[in-house]
Write a protein that holds these residues in place. Sequence first.
Motif: not given
Length: 280
Positions: A118-121, A151-157
């Motif tokens: 799920r995280n990958f998709a 290195g993170a799946d769903l974090d935004i910077q």
Amino acid sequence: RGDGWLAGEEAALAALDATVREAAVRLHERRELRAAHHGAGRPEGGPEDAAAALAAQARRLEETRSALASIRVRLTADADARARLAGLAEAYEAQKSRHALWASMDELIGSRDGQKLRNFAQSLSLDALLAQANRYLDDLARRYRLERVAGADLDIQVVDREMADEVRGVHSLSGGEMFLVSLALALGLSSMAARGGGIGTLFIDEGFGTLDPDSLDVALSCLEALQASGRQVGVISHVPAMIDRIGVQVRVEPLGGGRSAVRTARSAALPVPVPENVTT
């Protein structure tokens, strides 16, 4: 007797002498062999022992022949197995390649509860969303670019282009900057959804009060461009500066006593009542 006869006799005598010498040599050899034989002594045991030894040797020979036959059977089976193995080698390599692929996928996205998948998709969807949002950020706030945290799946910077591409957390943005970034993400999300089913209406609830006049003008210009492209854009706000920029307005006017009226207006100065005024 003549000379011929004498010569023949001499030749016969010479041949006899040679024969005698050869016989003497053979006799000497035989005597030495006999002496050596007698010197070694007679073997122990009699004819019965010799017969028993012969029988034992015969049994050992039979056992050896049986072992040889067994080894030949095993060699034949080994040859057959090698032939079958050669036939399966190609299938084995193909299956090994498939296993390597699935093992890599299991390492990347495999988990017992499906969370990694799920995280990958979702990370792929997030990449697509950020690409769309950055298109709108070029108009709303060119200074910033959104990207996924490595290195993170769903974090935004946020990448600050005016600070030598300094990477910042989204929480370091001011209220107005945060609103513009959120607006870009919302517009990017609507663009992604429009590819599948078409989104013709977009509502934005507040947030404009956190913008300075220049940022407010940029945000409204972007929304006007969306409206010009055929979308309906609805804005819910209490900011007075926006009244002149919104052509068609729906106003909620308090009447007192917990009652209010909903009216439409085409400008700030000329209210136009709804065909059937709604009071709540």
